[in-house]
Design an enzyme around this catalytic site. Sequence first.
Site, PDB file in Angstrom:
ATOM      1  N   LEU A 133       0.833  -1.203   0.000  1.00 20.76           N
ATOM      2  CA  LEU A 133       0.000   0.000   0.000  1.00 20.76           C
ATOM      3  C   LEU A 133       0.874   1.262   0.000  1.00 20.76           C
ATOM      4  CD1 LEU A 133      -2.877   1.294   0.339  1.00 20.76           C
ATOM      5  CD2 LEU A 133      -2.548   1.111   2.816  1.00 20.76           C
ATOM      6  N   GLY A 139       2.709   7.506   2.927  1.00 21.87           N
ATOM      7  CA  GLY A 139       2.627   6.467   3.944  1.00 21.87           C
ATOM      8  C   GLY A 139       1.327   6.621   4.707  1.00 21.87           C
ATOM      9  N   TRP A 164       8.595   0.277   2.007  1.00 26.72           N
ATOM     10  CA  TRP A 164       8.512  -0.346   3.347  1.00 26.72           C
ATOM     11  C   TRP A 164       7.655  -1.616   3.301  1.00 26.72           C
ATOM     12  CZ3 TRP A 164       6.620   4.972   3.299  1.00 26.72           C
ATOM     13  CH2 TRP A 164       7.648   5.892   3.425  1.00 26.72           C
ATOM     14  N   ILE A 165       7.868  -2.420   2.306  1.00 27.64           N
ATOM     15  CA  ILE A 165       7.012  -3.601   2.133  1.00 27.64           C
ATOM     16  C   ILE A 165       7.541  -4.779   2.953  1.00 27.64           C
ATOM     17  CG2 ILE A 165       5.984  -5.201   0.468  1.00 27.64           C
ATOM     18  CD1 ILE A 165       5.037  -2.165   0.374  1.00 27.64           C
ATOM     19  N   THR A 166       6.791  -5.093   4.008  1.00 25.67           N
ATOM     20  CA  THR A 166       7.136  -6.227   4.866  1.00 25.67           C
ATOM     21  C   THR A 166       7.001  -7.517   4.062  1.00 25.67           C
ATOM     22  OG1 THR A 166       6.287  -5.003   6.756  1.00 25.67           O
ATOM     23  CG2 THR A 166       6.568  -7.377   7.053  1.00 25.67           C
ATOM     24  N   ARG A 251      -4.592  -4.136  12.179  1.00 21.02           N
ATOM     25  CA  ARG A 251      -4.255  -3.354  13.385  1.00 21.02           C
ATOM     26  C   ARG A 251      -4.482  -4.168  14.652  1.00 21.02           C
ATOM     27  NH1 ARG A 251      -6.518   2.207  10.526  1.00 21.02           N
ATOM     28  NH2 ARG A 251      -4.605   2.472   9.318  1.00 21.02           N
ATOM     29  N   ILE A 340      15.253  -2.414  34.412  1.00 19.38           N
ATOM     30  CA  ILE A 340      15.386  -3.367  35.534  1.00 19.38           C
ATOM     31  C   ILE A 340      16.560  -4.324  35.283  1.00 19.38           C
ATOM     32  CG2 ILE A 340      14.240  -5.255  36.786  1.00 19.38           C
ATOM     33  CD1 ILE A 340      11.584  -3.722  36.407  1.00 19.38           C
ATOM     34  N   GLU A 366       1.278  -0.188   9.903  1.00 23.15           N
ATOM     35  CA  GLU A 366      -0.188  -0.396   9.872  1.00 23.15           C
ATOM     36  C   GLU A 366      -0.933   0.775  10.523  1.00 23.15           C
ATOM     37  OE1 GLU A 366      -1.764  -4.272   9.963  1.00 23.15           O
ATOM     38  OE2 GLU A 366       0.165  -5.193   9.494  1.00 23.15           O
ATOM     39  N   SER A 369       0.740   5.888  15.531  1.00 20.26           N
ATOM     40  CA  SER A 369      -0.125   6.236  16.678  1.00 20.26           C
ATOM     41  C   SER A 369      -0.966   7.467  16.346  1.00 20.26           C
ATOM     42  CB  SER A 369       0.726   6.496  17.924  1.00 20.26           C
ATOM     43  OG  SER A 369       1.303   5.275  18.351  1.00 20.26           O
TER      44      SER A 369
HETATM   45  N1  CAA Z   1     -13.194   0.279   6.397  1.00 19.65           N
HETATM   46  C1  CAA Z   1     -13.815   0.405   5.215  1.00 19.65           C
HETATM   47  N2  CAA Z   1     -13.846   1.577   4.529  1.00 19.65           N
HETATM   48  C2  CAA Z   1     -13.230   2.635   5.077  1.00 19.65           C
HETATM   49  C3  CAA Z   1     -12.556   2.569   6.317  1.00 19.65           C
HETATM   50  C4  CAA Z   1     -12.568   1.323   6.984  1.00 19.65           C
HETATM   51  N3  CAA Z   1     -11.943   1.172   8.155  1.00 19.65           N
HETATM   52  N4  CAA Z   1     -12.037   3.764   6.604  1.00 19.65           N
HETATM   53  C5  CAA Z   1     -12.368   4.581   5.598  1.00 19.65           C
HETATM   54  N5  CAA Z   1     -13.092   3.893   4.670  1.00 19.65           N
HETATM   55  C6  CAA Z   1     -13.698   4.418   3.445  1.00 19.65           C
HETATM   56  C7  CAA Z   1     -14.616   5.580   3.802  1.00 19.65           C
HETATM   57  O1  CAA Z   1     -15.886   5.128   4.156  1.00 19.65           O
HETATM   58  C8  CAA Z   1     -14.605   6.381   2.528  1.00 19.65           C
HETATM   59  O2  CAA Z   1     -15.473   5.744   1.615  1.00 19.65           O
HETATM   60  P1  CAA Z   1     -16.468   6.591   0.646  1.00 19.65           P
HETATM   61  O3  CAA Z   1     -15.552   7.383  -0.237  1.00 19.65           O
HETATM   62  O4  CAA Z   1     -17.242   5.541  -0.069  1.00 19.65           O
HETATM   63  O5  CAA Z   1     -17.276   7.466   1.548  1.00 19.65           O
HETATM   64  C9  CAA Z   1     -13.185   6.192   1.978  1.00 19.65           C
HETATM   65  O6  CAA Z   1     -12.696   4.990   2.607  1.00 19.65           O
HETATM   66  C10 CAA Z   1     -12.269   7.346   2.313  1.00 19.65           C
HETATM   67  O7  CAA Z   1     -12.192   7.437   3.724  1.00 19.65           O
HETATM   68  P2  CAA Z   1     -11.585   8.699   4.461  1.00 19.65           P
HETATM   69  O8  CAA Z   1     -12.244   9.943   3.923  1.00 19.65           O
HETATM   70  O9  CAA Z   1     -11.648   8.447   5.921  1.00 19.65           O
HETATM   71  O10 CAA Z   1     -10.070   8.684   3.936  1.00 19.65           O
HETATM   72  P3  CAA Z   1      -8.851   9.590   4.341  1.00 19.65           P
HETATM   73  O11 CAA Z   1      -8.103   9.960   3.114  1.00 19.65           O
HETATM   74  O12 CAA Z   1      -9.293  10.678   5.285  1.00 19.65           O
HETATM   75  O13 CAA Z   1      -7.864   8.541   5.093  1.00 19.65           O
HETATM   76  C11 CAA Z   1      -6.852   7.507   6.995  1.00 19.65           C
HETATM   77  C12 CAA Z   1      -8.121   7.957   6.274  1.00 19.65           C
HETATM   78  C13 CAA Z   1      -7.374   6.887   8.253  1.00 19.65           C
HETATM   79  C14 CAA Z   1      -5.897   8.638   7.312  1.00 19.65           C
HETATM   80  C15 CAA Z   1      -6.121   6.456   6.102  1.00 19.65           C
HETATM   81  O14 CAA Z   1      -5.443   7.074   5.016  1.00 19.65           O
HETATM   82  C16 CAA Z   1      -5.110   5.627   6.874  1.00 19.65           C
HETATM   83  O15 CAA Z   1      -5.493   4.686   7.582  1.00 19.65           O
HETATM   84  N6  CAA Z   1      -3.790   5.944   6.754  1.00 19.65           N
HETATM   85  C17 CAA Z   1      -2.746   5.089   7.328  1.00 19.65           C
HETATM   86  C18 CAA Z   1      -2.264   4.100   6.317  1.00 19.65           C
HETATM   87  C19 CAA Z   1      -1.701   2.859   6.946  1.00 19.65           C
HETATM   88  O16 CAA Z   1      -2.141   2.392   7.973  1.00 19.65           O
HETATM   89  N7  CAA Z   1      -0.718   2.270   6.269  1.00 19.65           N
HETATM   90  C20 CAA Z   1      -0.170   1.025   6.698  1.00 19.65           C
HETATM   91  C21 CAA Z   1       0.540   0.381   5.565  1.00 19.65           C
HETATM   92  S1  CAA Z   1       0.483  -1.375   5.602  1.00 19.65           S
HETATM   93  C22 CAA Z   1       1.685  -1.854   6.679  1.00 19.65           C
HETATM   94  O17 CAA Z   1       2.220  -1.086   7.425  1.00 19.65           O
HETATM   95  C23 CAA Z   1       1.961  -3.321   6.652  1.00 19.65           C
HETATM   96  C24 CAA Z   1       3.238  -3.694   7.300  1.00 19.65           C
HETATM   97  O18 CAA Z   1       4.298  -3.278   6.930  1.00 19.65           O
HETATM   98  C25 CAA Z   1       3.243  -4.627   8.424  1.00 19.65           C
END
Ligand code: CAA
Length: 382
Positions: A133, A139, A164-166, A251, A340, A366, A369
């Site tokens: 992703l 990010g 950063w692909i695990t 998460r 400790i 993922e 914070s």
């Molecule tokens: N489930 C389903 N749909 C969801 C959702 C959820 N939890 N959260 C949001 N959506 C949907 C919304 O309903 C919305 O849909 P519609 O357009 O149909 O209304 C759409 O997604 C857009 O949602 P937002 O307006 O909330 O989107 P945003 O741009 O404001 O972003 C955010 C929200 C929470 C900041 C998001 O971008 C986010 O979670 N960012 C962090 C990314 C992340 O966690 N990356 C991790 C990478 S993977 C990884 O790390 C793996 C590894 O290495 C171990």
Amino acid sequence: MLKTEEMGVRLDLSEAEQAFQAAVREYADEFVAPRAAELDSLKRFPIDAMREMAAKGWLAIITPEQYSGLGLGHFDLVLLGEELNRVCPSTGVSWSVHSSLVTSPLITFGSEALKEKYLPVLARCERVGAYCLSEPDYGSDAGGLQCRYQEVEGGYRLKGTKAWITNGPDAQLFLVFATKDPAMRTKGISAFFIDGETEGLSIGKKETKLGIRASSTSQIFLDDVFVPTENLLGEEGRGFHIAMHTLDGGRVGIGTQALGIARGCLEATRAHVLENGLDKHQSVQFGLADMAVQCDAARLLIYRAARLKDLGRPHSREASMAKLFASEAANAAARRAVEIFGNEGIFEGSIVERLFRDAKITEIYEGTSEIQRLVISRFVLK
Ligand code: CAA
């Protein structure tokens, strides 16, 4: 007035869950713990553990039986994850990305043909999975991703870079999120399964990291990669929803990793304290007490989120709460453990030195914070 959410879920373990927990604990103690320090030191991917767990069905816990899985729930992922991460967070995250982040969206959103094509392969560890992703400039703002796809005859062509692909360097199956047009933001994103040997897909250098050193991380380059139509996951344009839905489960998984780390710190510190006659010191007693509270509170939040997920009820808020609290608890517990242990806690080979380094990433991947606080605050302010 702010609505108080009732728990509404069982937090006790059924007999079957207790038996599963005992089995995974025994495996983690006997086979994962003895190899953890060496894998960390050599930065070697835990492929042996992945294959051993595949043979037990543990790479396919949530996969329905018809696709070679165990047909269990996300709660069982938590039970296994806590035991694994308690002794080796590198093995824990390699397993979690494969068995949750890649497997779960395929079960939920995959066509029958796609499930038949890849679920048994993932279950048997014939291909290791990676979830792609993040990008170098996107990010936390995942909706802004720039990796492009365009429709061509028989499928799609993808171009871009994932960061950063695990599991990247060790994976042979990539779940890639790409956009038709970055201006469409979240509505332009689709998800694709890509085989590792596809022409145009290449893997960047393996990164050297602060912690989880036995897990592998790299960039993934997509240079005009062809993906057949049948490898589109779910509907076109629904990729962001798929990514977020999947991360709700992921998460819980990283919260579980953090819980495992906190518990590993508590257990190691307790043993160290008793062996060295430090148990009469009140500051040491209080340190252990704080770590015990952090573990139990994290576990309660994680169990709630996992039970809700298995019941098919909304759990975004609960997953973010569990991940936020558990990851901060893991870092606090690891810090206290090293304090400790004193000098003995900072040398390579000490379990708390390794867990201290491994804890930090749980506050970052993922969703940092800050992202968890953003998700939770949106619910609070609704
Ligand atoms: N489930 C389903 N749909 C969801 C959702 C959820 N939890 N959260 C949001 N959506 C949907 C919304 O309903 C919305 O849909 P519609 O357009 O149909 O209304 C759409 O997604 C857009 O949602 P937002 O307006 O909330 O989107 P945003 O741009 O404001 O972003 C955010 C929200 C929470 C900041 C998001 O971008 C986010 O979670 N960012 C962090 C990314 C992340 O966690 N990356 C991790 C990478 S993977 C990884 O790390 C793996 C590894 O290495 C171990």
